[in-house]
Design a protein around this motif. Structure first.
Motif, PDB file in Angstrom:
ATOM      1  N   SER A  69       0.829  -1.209   0.000  1.00  0.00           N
ATOM      2  CA  SER A  69       0.000   0.000   0.000  1.00  0.00           C
ATOM      3  C   SER A  69       0.860   1.254   0.000  1.00  0.00           C
ATOM      4  N   ARG A 169      -3.429   2.446  -7.768  1.00  0.00           N
ATOM      5  CA  ARG A 169      -3.040   1.324  -6.917  1.00  0.00           C
ATOM      6  C   ARG A 169      -4.264   0.715  -6.234  1.00  0.00           C
ATOM      7  N   GLY A 170      -4.103  -0.534  -5.796  1.00  0.00           N
ATOM      8  CA  GLY A 170      -5.195  -1.208  -5.110  1.00  0.00           C
ATOM      9  C   GLY A 170      -5.591  -0.515  -3.825  1.00  0.00           C
ATOM     10  N   SER A 171      -4.619   0.110  -3.154  1.00  0.00           N
ATOM     11  CA  SER A 171      -4.918   0.819  -1.909  1.00  0.00           C
ATOM     12  C   SER A 171      -5.775   2.058  -2.164  1.00  0.00           C
ATOM     13  N   SER A 173      -7.965   1.902  -5.016  1.00  0.00           N
ATOM     14  CA  SER A 173      -9.168   1.282  -5.592  1.00  0.00           C
ATOM     15  C   SER A 173     -10.191   0.908  -4.527  1.00  0.00           C
ATOM     16  N   THR A 252      -0.576  -6.759 -11.877  1.00  0.00           N
ATOM     17  CA  THR A 252      -0.972  -5.575 -11.124  1.00  0.00           C
ATOM     18  C   THR A 252      -0.088  -4.439 -11.618  1.00  0.00           C
ATOM     19  N   GLU A 257       1.860  -5.117  -5.169  1.00  0.00           N
ATOM     20  CA  GLU A 257       0.517  -5.458  -4.706  1.00  0.00           C
ATOM     21  C   GLU A 257       0.118  -6.856  -5.160  1.00  0.00           C
ATOM     22  N   ASN A 262      -6.442  -6.916  -5.390  1.00  0.00           N
ATOM     23  CA  ASN A 262      -6.822  -5.787  -6.242  1.00  0.00           C
ATOM     24  C   ASN A 262      -8.079  -6.088  -7.048  1.00  0.00           C
ATOM     25  N   TRP A 265     -11.344  -5.582  -5.170  1.00  0.00           N
ATOM     26  CA  TRP A 265     -11.842  -4.198  -5.054  1.00  0.00           C
ATOM     27  C   TRP A 265     -12.534  -3.784  -6.350  1.00  0.00           C
ATOM     28  N   ASP A 266     -12.009  -4.237  -7.480  1.00  0.00           N
ATOM     29  CA  ASP A 266     -12.630  -3.910  -8.764  1.00  0.00           C
ATOM     30  C   ASP A 266     -14.008  -4.575  -8.892  1.00  0.00           C
ATOM     31  N   SER A 386      -6.260  -1.192 -11.538  1.00  0.00           N
ATOM     32  CA  SER A 386      -5.122  -1.564 -10.689  1.00  0.00           C
ATOM     33  C   SER A 386      -4.576  -2.939 -11.064  1.00  0.00           C
ATOM     34  N   CYS A 387      -5.346  -3.672 -11.891  1.00  0.00           N
ATOM     35  CA  CYS A 387      -4.896  -4.999 -12.322  1.00  0.00           C
ATOM     36  C   CYS A 387      -5.719  -5.435 -13.524  1.00  0.00           C
TER      37      CYS A 387
END
Length: 457
Positions: A69, A169-171, A173, A252, A257, A262, A265-266, A386-387
């Motif tokens: 993150s 980034r996933g953090s 997303s 990613t 990450e 990830n 979250w999407d 993010s991915c």
């Protein structure tokens, strides 16, 4: 986190609008269709905002603890908000230098692989800054006026995004997902409240009532298959035409990450988007629009089936226009993308009519978005990724050569490309084939019968 004032305003606005809605719908003379349409829009927005605030708290807590993150210091609200509003994280280098080295020369965009370190610098500066006068002054300055890009930044823009795609980034997303899930919960609550207060539109009309439970799973599954199948067709055509090129799998955008995290979250993000937009636009608003305009159409046309056609067409235009306008500020949006989304909104209204509810549309919307953006690596209305299961690069614009943006859609994605209208037409054909023309005609007949019955009641 939202300030005390923002929390108070969000709570008060939600409950005050609910009280106003109850009063309008409980009066002896029922509220006009236009008033009902407007109060739903405001109620949906207010509750959605409140639920976003509630979900943002755990989302930020989780974001700070995710593998790899990259978040601002805990007390720097300005940096947190800026990161959450970020469309494209310019600190991310994508594609990687190794990927670029394997591309054919005519696919290598000028300056690709170079990232701006603006985001890193901002976060590091915030971490080092004290809580004194300097930090406060920066916050006041940030809130007081928008940042003007320098000549250098304007010049560098193509090098930061040589392949059009937006990345985050996933953090980040997960926090964006909290907003869309909050909006979806707000939409469901607004629909439940207004259907409870008014007899104009019922939960069963939308497909959210207990009488509609039986076909939910099949409608969702068929919708998801239709939506994802269309995107696969677009992807294969773009690949065949040389508008995009595959450069990787299960990536990613930040190697630190975790792909599965990830992607989750999407999935949450697009679940929220699908429920929010389909229930609001194609559910309550479309059906209310049909019934409201039919009341007037029956005065102008003697034959009910003609009046029904006029009412449905008017309501489709209203909700499709609103659907397009909701994306006017999306990254890369143009008149072409808005026109395509208008067509998409019209096609989506058909889903409600043939399936007698919103679940087919929710499945289509989710399958379309998740397949386009995170399975096949194509931008969905400019939404950052993010991915992706399959990573691709759209063909870049090179000096002295023709641009391919009008074909693959550039930053906005395939929904701005030349294949978008054909894809909506294909979806419409598939839906009619699956559910039959008779289902559509039955819905139209029922609409006219319900309105005529309410007039004689």
């Amino acid at each position: 986190m939202p300030s005390t004032f923002e929390w108070t305003a969000a709570v008060l606005l939600s409950f005050v609008l609910t009280f106003v809605a109850h009063g309008l719908f409980s009066a002896q003379a029922p509220a006009s269709y236009f008033k009902q349409w407007c109060i739903y829009l405001f109620l949906d927005s207010a509750w959605g905002n409140l639920f976003h605030f509630l979900l943002l708290v755990p989302a930020r807590w989780i974001a700070a603890r995710l593998p790899g993150s990259k978040v601002p210091p805990p007390n720097d609200e300005t940096q947190w908000s800026e990161q959450e509003d970020q469309v494209n994280d310019t600190s991310i280098i994508w594609p990687s230098p190794d990927t670029i080295a394997n591309l054919p020369p005519d696919w290598v965009a000028p300056g690709c692989g170079i990232a701006s370190t603006a985001s890193d610098a901002n976060i590091n500066a915030s971490a080092a800054a004290s809580k004194g006068h300097s930090s406060d002054k920066k916050r006041r300055s940030a809130k007081g006026k928008p940042k003007q890009p320098s000549a250098t930044n304007k010049k560098d823009t193509p090098t930061r995004q040589p392949y059009y795609l937006n990345h985050t980034r996933g953090s980040t997303s997960i926090r964006k997902a909290s907003q869309r899930v909050g909006a979806a919960i707000g939409t469901l609550l607004a629909s439940f409240l207004l259907c409870s207060y008014s007899s104009t539109v019922s939960l069963d009309d939308i497909g959210l009532g207990t009488g509609s439970v039986r076909g939910v799973a099949s409608d969702l599954a068929l919708g998801c298959i239709v939506g994802s199948s269309i995107i696969v067709c677009i992807f294969l055509l773009e690949l065949k035409m040389g508008w995009i090129k595959i450069v990787g799998y299960f990536e990613t955008v930040d190697p630190k990450e975790v792909f599965a995290i990830n992607l989750s979250w999407d999935v949450l993000f697009h679940t929220g988007v699908s429920i929010n937009e389909e229930v609001m636009l194609r559910g309550w608003m479309f059906i209310l629009g049909c019934r409201g305009t039919l009341q007037y159409a029956l005065k102008a046309f003697d034959k009910p089936h003609i009046a029904s056609g006029v009412a449905i067409a008017t309501s489709i235009i209203l909700q499709s226009s609103l659907f397009a306008l909701m994306h006017v500020h999306s990254p890369g949006s143009t008149t072409v993308s808005l026109a395509n989304l208008f067509i998409g909104g019209a096609a989506a209204a058909l889903n409600v009519m043939v399936s007698k509810g919103v679940w087919l549309g929710i499945g289509w919307h989710f399958g379309w978005n998740i397949t386009m953006g995170h399975i096949l690596g194509r931008t969905t209305s400019g939404i950052p990724m993010s991915c992706a299961v399959v990573s691709v690069v759209p063909r870049p614009s090179l000096p002295g050569k023709a641009s391919y943006v009008k074909y693959h859609g550039g930053t906005f994605g395939p929904e701005m490309g030349v294949l978008a209208p054909l894809s909506y037409a294909l979806g419409t054909v598939l839906v009619i084939w699956l559910y039959g023309w008779e289902s559509l005609q039955a819905w139209v007949d029922r609409l006219a019968a319900d309105v005529l019955e309410s007039r004689h009641a």
